[in-house]
Structure formats: C-alpha cells, structure tokens
Design a protein around this motif. Structure first.
Motif, PDB file in Angstrom:
ATOM      1  N   ALA B  19      28.593 126.553 118.473  1.00  0.00           N
ATOM      2  CA  ALA B  19      26.839 127.281 117.890  1.00  0.00           C
ATOM      3  C   ALA B  19      25.834 126.198 116.535  1.00  0.00           C
ATOM      4  O   ALA B  19      24.807 126.920 116.568  1.00  0.00           O
ATOM      5  N   TYR B  20      26.831 125.465 115.924  1.00  0.00           N
ATOM      6  CA  TYR B  20      26.364 124.610 114.872  1.00  0.00           C
ATOM      7  C   TYR B  20      26.145 123.193 114.992  1.00  0.00           C
ATOM      8  O   TYR B  20      24.962 122.368 114.752  1.00  0.00           O
ATOM      9  N   ALA B  21      26.279 122.601 116.028  1.00  0.00           N
ATOM     10  CA  ALA B  21      25.744 121.810 116.609  1.00  0.00           C
ATOM     11  C   ALA B  21      24.641 120.809 116.694  1.00  0.00           C
ATOM     12  O   ALA B  21      23.921 119.964 116.107  1.00  0.00           O
ATOM     13  N   ALA B  22      24.163 121.863 117.730  1.00  0.00           N
ATOM     14  CA  ALA B  22      21.977 121.176 117.664  1.00  0.00           C
ATOM     15  C   ALA B  22      21.525 122.405 116.271  1.00  0.00           C
ATOM     16  O   ALA B  22      20.333 122.205 116.419  1.00  0.00           O
ATOM     17  N   THR B  23      22.451 122.291 115.430  1.00  0.00           N
ATOM     18  CA  THR B  23      20.972 122.599 114.784  1.00  0.00           C
ATOM     19  C   THR B  23      21.286 121.522 113.233  1.00  0.00           C
ATOM     20  O   THR B  23      22.437 121.775 112.851  1.00  0.00           O
ATOM     21  N   GLU B  24      20.291 122.105 112.390  1.00  0.00           N
ATOM     22  CA  GLU B  24      20.184 121.435 111.349  1.00  0.00           C
ATOM     23  C   GLU B  24      19.702 122.553 110.017  1.00  0.00           C
ATOM     24  O   GLU B  24      19.034 123.213 110.341  1.00  0.00           O
ATOM     25  N   VAL B  25      20.668 122.424 109.098  1.00  0.00           N
ATOM     26  CA  VAL B  25      20.424 123.428 108.141  1.00  0.00           C
ATOM     27  C   VAL B  25      19.994 122.766 106.572  1.00  0.00           C
ATOM     28  O   VAL B  25      19.669 121.828 106.197  1.00  0.00           O
ATOM     29  N   ILE B  26      18.797 123.517 106.685  1.00  0.00           N
ATOM     30  CA  ILE B  26      18.053 123.530 105.803  1.00  0.00           C
ATOM     31  C   ILE B  26      19.044 124.810 104.502  1.00  0.00           C
ATOM     32  O   ILE B  26      18.735 125.867 104.431  1.00  0.00           O
ATOM     33  N   HIS B  27      19.105 124.264 102.880  1.00  0.00           N
ATOM     34  CA  HIS B  27      19.401 124.832 101.905  1.00  0.00           C
ATOM     35  C   HIS B  27      18.466 125.046 101.010  1.00  0.00           C
ATOM     36  O   HIS B  27      17.525 124.590 101.042  1.00  0.00           O
ATOM     37  N   GLN B  28      18.483 126.421 100.042  1.00  0.00           N
ATOM     38  CA  GLN B  28      17.724 126.538  99.454  1.00  0.00           C
ATOM     39  C   GLN B  28      18.278 126.894  98.086  1.00  0.00           C
ATOM     40  O   GLN B  28      17.439 127.034  97.676  1.00  0.00           O
ATOM     41  N   GLN B  29      19.156 125.551  97.412  1.00  0.00           N
ATOM     42  CA  GLN B  29      19.795 126.529  95.740  1.00  0.00           C
ATOM     43  C   GLN B  29      18.563 125.283  95.483  1.00  0.00           C
ATOM     44  O   GLN B  29      18.281 124.284  94.972  1.00  0.00           O
ATOM     45  N   ARG B  31      15.834 126.498  94.240  1.00  0.00           N
ATOM     46  CA  ARG B  31      14.083 127.306  94.436  1.00  0.00           C
ATOM     47  C   ARG B  31      13.631 125.083  95.349  1.00  0.00           C
ATOM     48  O   ARG B  31      12.576 125.416  94.639  1.00  0.00           O
ATOM     49  N   VAL B  32      14.421 124.538  95.958  1.00  0.00           N
ATOM     50  CA  VAL B  32      14.074 123.732  96.533  1.00  0.00           C
ATOM     51  C   VAL B  32      14.430 123.392  97.774  1.00  0.00           C
ATOM     52  O   VAL B  32      15.618 123.690  98.028  1.00  0.00           O
ATOM     53  N   PHE B  33      14.133 123.207  99.663  1.00  0.00           N
ATOM     54  CA  PHE B  33      14.523 122.906  99.977  1.00  0.00           C
ATOM     55  C   PHE B  33      15.074 121.848 100.147  1.00  0.00           C
ATOM     56  O   PHE B  33      14.960 120.520  99.591  1.00  0.00           O
ATOM     57  N   SER B  34      16.520 121.518 100.838  1.00  0.00           N
ATOM     58  CA  SER B  34      17.005 120.804 101.112  1.00  0.00           C
ATOM     59  C   SER B  34      16.689 119.351 101.843  1.00  0.00           C
ATOM     60  O   SER B  34      16.928 118.523 101.906  1.00  0.00           O
ATOM     61  N   ALA B  35      15.620 119.915 102.610  1.00  0.00           N
ATOM     62  CA  ALA B  35      14.526 118.486 103.427  1.00  0.00           C
ATOM     63  C   ALA B  35      13.065 118.289 102.796  1.00  0.00           C
ATOM     64  O   ALA B  35      13.011 119.574 103.493  1.00  0.00           O
ATOM     65  N   GLU B  36      12.741 117.015 102.756  1.00  0.00           N
ATOM     66  CA  GLU B  36      10.911 118.000 103.213  1.00  0.00           C
ATOM     67  C   GLU B  36      10.713 117.415 104.721  1.00  0.00           C
ATOM     68  O   GLU B  36       9.933 118.569 104.759  1.00  0.00           O
ATOM     69  N   SER B  37      11.370 116.993 105.084  1.00  0.00           N
ATOM     70  CA  SER B  37      11.147 117.855 106.679  1.00  0.00           C
ATOM     71  C   SER B  37      12.211 116.747 107.895  1.00  0.00           C
ATOM     72  O   SER B  37      13.349 116.346 107.581  1.00  0.00           O
ATOM     73  N   VAL B  38      12.030 118.038 108.498  1.00  0.00           N
ATOM     74  CA  VAL B  38      13.486 117.332 109.669  1.00  0.00           C
ATOM     75  C   VAL B  38      12.756 117.283 110.992  1.00  0.00           C
ATOM     76  O   VAL B  38      11.678 117.694 111.053  1.00  0.00           O
ATOM     77  N   SER B  39      13.311 116.377 111.664  1.00  0.00           N
ATOM     78  CA  SER B  39      13.216 116.732 113.358  1.00  0.00           C
ATOM     79  C   SER B  39      13.821 117.221 114.364  1.00  0.00           C
ATOM     80  O   SER B  39      14.737 116.813 114.431  1.00  0.00           O
ATOM     81  N   ILE B  40      13.809 117.781 115.077  1.00  0.00           N
ATOM     82  CA  ILE B  40      14.358 118.457 116.195  1.00  0.00           C
ATOM     83  C   ILE B  40      13.682 119.209 117.677  1.00  0.00           C
ATOM     84  O   ILE B  40      12.480 118.407 117.707  1.00  0.00           O
ATOM     85  N   LYS B  41      14.884 118.726 118.017  1.00  0.00           N
ATOM     86  CA  LYS B  41      14.026 118.939 120.257  1.00  0.00           C
ATOM     87  C   LYS B  41      12.859 119.817 120.172  1.00  0.00           C
ATOM     88  O   LYS B  41      13.832 121.346 119.482  1.00  0.00           O
ATOM     89  N   LYS B  42      12.322 120.594 121.095  1.00  0.00           N
ATOM     90  CA  LYS B  42      11.574 121.412 121.029  1.00  0.00           C
ATOM     91  C   LYS B  42      12.837 122.142 122.083  1.00  0.00           C
ATOM     92  O   LYS B  42      13.860 121.248 122.807  1.00  0.00           O
ATOM     93  N   GLY B  43      12.657 123.751 121.163  1.00  0.00           N
ATOM     94  CA  GLY B  43      14.204 124.432 121.888  1.00  0.00           C
ATOM     95  C   GLY B  43      15.235 124.432 121.190  1.00  0.00           C
ATOM     96  O   GLY B  43      15.988 126.033 121.518  1.00  0.00           O
ATOM     97  N   ASP B  44      15.570 123.455 120.337  1.00  0.00           N
ATOM     98  CA  ASP B  44      16.531 123.522 119.289  1.00  0.00           C
ATOM     99  C   ASP B  44      16.064 124.564 117.877  1.00  0.00           C
ATOM    100  O   ASP B  44      15.179 124.775 117.728  1.00  0.00           O
ATOM    101  N   ALA B  45      17.418 124.626 117.380  1.00  0.00           N
ATOM    102  CA  ALA B  45      16.986 125.584 116.040  1.00  0.00           C
ATOM    103  C   ALA B  45      17.147 124.890 114.697  1.00  0.00           C
ATOM    104  O   ALA B  45      17.557 123.696 114.410  1.00  0.00           O
ATOM    105  N   VAL B  46      16.472 125.781 113.486  1.00  0.00           N
ATOM    106  CA  VAL B  46      16.721 124.702 112.255  1.00  0.00           C
ATOM    107  C   VAL B  46      17.777 126.454 111.660  1.00  0.00           C
ATOM    108  O   VAL B  46      16.920 127.285 111.989  1.00  0.00           O
ATOM    109  N   THR B  47      19.298 126.419 111.121  1.00  0.00           N
ATOM    110  CA  THR B  47      19.287 127.122 110.121  1.00  0.00           C
ATOM    111  C   THR B  47      18.810 127.262 109.073  1.00  0.00           C
ATOM    112  O   THR B  47      18.969 125.720 108.349  1.00  0.00           O
ATOM    113  N   PHE B  48      17.952 128.210 108.576  1.00  0.00           N
ATOM    114  CA  PHE B  48      18.017 128.439 107.253  1.00  0.00           C
ATOM    115  C   PHE B  48      19.097 129.460 106.102  1.00  0.00           C
ATOM    116  O   PHE B  48      18.992 130.309 106.763  1.00  0.00           O
ATOM    117  N   LEU B  49      19.313 128.418 105.316  1.00  0.00           N
ATOM    118  CA  LEU B  49      20.554 129.068 104.168  1.00  0.00           C
ATOM    119  C   LEU B  49      20.424 128.821 102.785  1.00  0.00           C
ATOM    120  O   LEU B  49      19.930 128.734 102.414  1.00  0.00           O
TER     121      LEU B  49
END
Lengths: 361, 106
Positions: B19-29, B31-49
């Motif tokens: 479930a998590y393998a294809a997912t980039e996790v973006i943290h918000q601790q 009041r900052v996103f943990s990455a300025e940019s992420v690259s993913i393939k079409k159809g993949d998910a990003v997890t906003f935590l």
C-alpha cells in the motif's frame, strides 16, 4: 511554561475529529482529476519545544530586514519612498496619503474601526498596520495581493480609497520638479513609472519595523523586563489559549487565513477560494507588535479592547462550517485573561517619533 | 496456531508495504512541506500526512489535477492519486508560505 497536557489533549481531540471528518468528508472532497483517498488516523509525535528557553528562542527578533532580490534596499529609494508615502498628492483629491490610514501616530494604522476613503466614505475593513510588512508573505486582509509592491499601488487606484488613475498620477508627479532627480537617483534611467513608484514606497515600508519592546528584552535574558503576570500570560498564550497556533514567531503571525467566528457577512479570503469551506469568512492573521496602539481590533474593527478580543476567543465565536477547527471555548479564568492582557502589553515598544518629510515642490 | 498467527502477520505486513510502496509521503510539521518538489508517475499517489500541531487545508487548483482535502486535522493521512501528467502546484489554503510542486510524468 506552556501546559503540555492541554497541547496533547488537543492533538488527541484533533485526531478523533479527523477520523470523523474523514468519514464525513470523503464523499465531498476531490472535485477535480486528482483522486482523493480515504483519510486515515496516524500516530504522530509533536516536536514541542522542550522548556521555556527553547520556546523563548522561537520569538527572538531577526537581525536584519529582508528585502526582495528584485527590489533591494538603497537609502535613496527608501528616502524617496518615505516622501511618496506621506505625499497627499498621490490621491485624486490631494487630501489623502498612505499615511492617512497607516499613520505612525496610531501604530501605523488609523485608530478607527474601519478605514475612511475617498469623499470621507467608510471602507469595509479595518486599516491594517504596516509594521513589519517586510516579513509578510501575502498582503491585504483577504490575501489578494502577493507583494508589497503590488499592495502599494492598490489603495492609490481603488475608487473607494485614493481614487487616482496611475497615468494621471505619473503626470502629476512629473509636474513636480523636485521629484525627477530623486527618481533618477533611485532608479537611474527608469523614470517616474508605476513600477518605480511602487518599488520606492515598498522599500520605505519595509524599513518600518517595530522597535525593541519589553518582551524582546525579556527574550534576550533580562528577567526583570516584564512582570511575573506577563510571563504567566506568555505561558497561557502558548499553552491553554493556543494563541500561538496562529500568532507565532517574533512578529506573532504565521500569515495564515482563519475564520475566527466574528459575526460579519464579509467572506474575506473566500472571495478568492470560493470552493474552500475553511476560507469563507477567513482573514489574514495580523501580527501583534505595537498592539496597544492599534485598537480597535479585528478585520472589522468590531472589538474595542484587548479584553474584548480575549473574551471573543474564550467564547469561540460563531460556530459555522468555515470556522477554524482551532476555535472552541477555551475556559479561561479571569486571572488567565488578565495575564494574557499583561503579556500582550509587553509587545509594544517605545516607538521613536517619525518625522514627516519635507515634500518636493 | 503460532504458524497461522505468523502467516497472518506476514500477509498484513505484505499488504502494508504494498500500500505504501508507490507513495511519496509529504509531511507538514512546522507549517512546512517536507519537500519543495516530488516526481511521480501518472496514476501514482502522494500521501499528505498532517504531523503538525494545527489543521491544514492541502489543495491544488492546477487544471486537470484539482483537489481539496478540506480541513485536515493533526494525525491524519490522506492519499491523492494524480491522473494527469504535468506540474501540479500544491498549497495549503490556510498557510500561504506552504507551497510545493508535484511533477507528474507519463
């Protein structure tokens, strides 16, 4: 010291609320091509500052003013900007300047509930202070302008405010001989343009910084700089009252937009993000520096005193879908409210008088 | 019995990893996103935590990849699957300093 228990219980409450919201909200979110999955509860650990010293470090004043790369500081530009800021000829009637509504005499606001514009007509919102605008990420109560340069031209052109067409203003400034060499010294070869006018005013505004207040002296280590009551107020501010969830950092704002439940029909940020529920009735969180000089308070100037402001937050305001999830009855005691007021009063400095400049003729 | 329990653990663990393998996790601790940019393939998910102490409202108005998580309370994680290729500007509607880009490739 902040009460860690209250922070933790808030997080637990937030987690439970999120599960409920996730279940309820799933059918209503995801209106575009991206697909939003179901929300999950996750165990998280908060990196809360450990101890009063770590907390105080978050409020330390910055060492220098940030200026943007595309409009760096020069003394010539700031001096020109100051003259323009105080020049009533920037309004169509030649009766109002930037300083009319953002006056150093009132903590760089106007001391009124709502601003007064062209023809002495009342405006819809309270004139915000320009103190520490150099650190702002976004401008106006509703965040509609992205830079201080854009902001500077907004009220000049607004029919309800200074009502001055930019073309007419450029012609008027060009007819004032002493302005020409000042623009040339500030912007060699660029002339009197809307862009150079905005850059000069914004540069001056960035130099308007709140001076060291008793709070800063305490942050720097002088325990006698503020009263014990104010120190307890600082703990309430960061703990039970959760003021610091939005009023954070040395300028006491994270520039966020929140509906704090004021009974006003003004939708604020919602005008620009109509599909986002939490942006309806949301306004930019103002900083709290020089707060004693800035009453009445709130975006609509509806609360006359700091005591009334604290009572509003203690009550929680109008409960509606857009209201921030951080707004809820706080259960503050009379003593805690008095401590908060004592603390807030330590954020006002002994501002030096501001000399009104001699204007070009 | 112990074998069944172990087998169940392996299956559950396997699902979780899947479930998590294809997912980039973006943290918000903070009041900052943990990455300025992420690259993913079409159809993949990003997890906003939301591992921050305050609610966030993560959204995008980028055409073709619009989404709005609404008020996301601390301790909530939500997956967003991006269906269109392109650069997607993601913001927090509440906190204007929070901006990041999701680069979706074919």
């Amino acid at each position: 010291m902040p009460a860690p228990g209250s922070y933790r219980s808030c997080i637990v409450a937030g987690t439970v609320a999120s599960a409920v919201l996730g279940a309820l909200g799933f059918s209503t979110i995801g209106y575009g091509a991206a697909v939003v999955g179901e929300s999950r509860k996750v165990e998280i650990t908060q990196k809360a500052p450990s101890g009063i010293d770590a907390l105080k470090a978050q409020y330390r004043r910055p060492a220098s003013i940030p200026f943007p790369k595309d409009n760096p500081y020069t003394p010539e530009k700031a001096a020109l900007g100051k003259k323009l800021y105080f020049d009533t000829r920037l309004s169509v009637t030649s009766a109002q300047s930037c300083a009319s509504c953002h006056s150093p005499g009132f903590g760089w606001g106007d001391g009124l509930a709502v601003g007064v514009g062209h023809g002495m007509a009342k405006l819809g919102r309270h004139s915000p202070t320009i103190v520490n605008a150099a650190w702002s990420a976004i401008f106006m109560w509703d965040g509609r302008l992205p830079t201080l340069e854009d902001q500077a031209l907004g009220p000049i052109q607004s029919p309800g405010e200074m009502n001055m067409k930019l073309d007419d203003l450029m012609a008027r400034l060009a007819s004032i001989p002493e302005y020409k060499p000042m623009f040339e010294a500030s912007f060699p070869g660029q002339g009197i343009k809307a862009k150079t006018l905005a850059q000069a005013i914004a540069t001056y505004e960035r130099t308007v910084v709140s001076e060291r207040a008793p709070f800063d002296v305490w942050i720097e280590g002088n325990e006698k700089a503020i009263s014990e009551q104010a120190k307890r107020g600082f703990a309430v501010f960061n703990g039970k009252a959760q003021c610091a969830a939005c009023h954070e950092g040395w300028n006491f704002t994270n520039e966020g937009f929140q509906d704090i439940g004021l009974p006003s029909s003004d939708i604020g940020r919602g005008e620009y993000l109509p599909a986002v529920i939490k942006m309806q009735h949301a306004f930019k969180t103002p900083g709290l520096r020089e707060i004693n000089r800035r009453s009445p308070f709130m975006h609509d100037g509806s609360l006359a005193t700091l005591e009334a402001v604290i009572d509003h937050y203690d009550h929680g305001g109008v409960d509606r879908p857009s209201r921030s999830d951080l707004m809820r009855p706080l259960g503050l005691t009379a003593q805690e409210k008095a401590e908060l007021v004592a603390f807030l009063k330590t954020l006002t400095s002994d501002l030096e008088p501001t000399a009104v400049p001699v204007l070009p003729r | 019995m112990r074998t069944i329990a172990l087998f169940t653990c392996v299956i559950v663990a396997g699902f979780s990893v899947g479930a998590y393998a294809a997912t980039e996790v973006i943290h918000q601790q903070g009041r900052v996103f943990s990455a300025e940019s992420v690259s993913i393939k079409k159809g993949d998910a990003v997890t906003f935590l939301n591992d921050d102490s305050v609610p966030h409202n993560i959204m995008s108005a980028t055409k073709g990849n619009e989404f709005n998580l609404g008020s996301q309370a601390p301790g909530t994680s939500t997956d967003v699957t991006f269906k269109e290729a392109g650069d997607v500007q993601v913001i927090c509607a509440i906190h204007p300093r929070m901006k990041m880009m999701v680069k979706v490739t074919d």
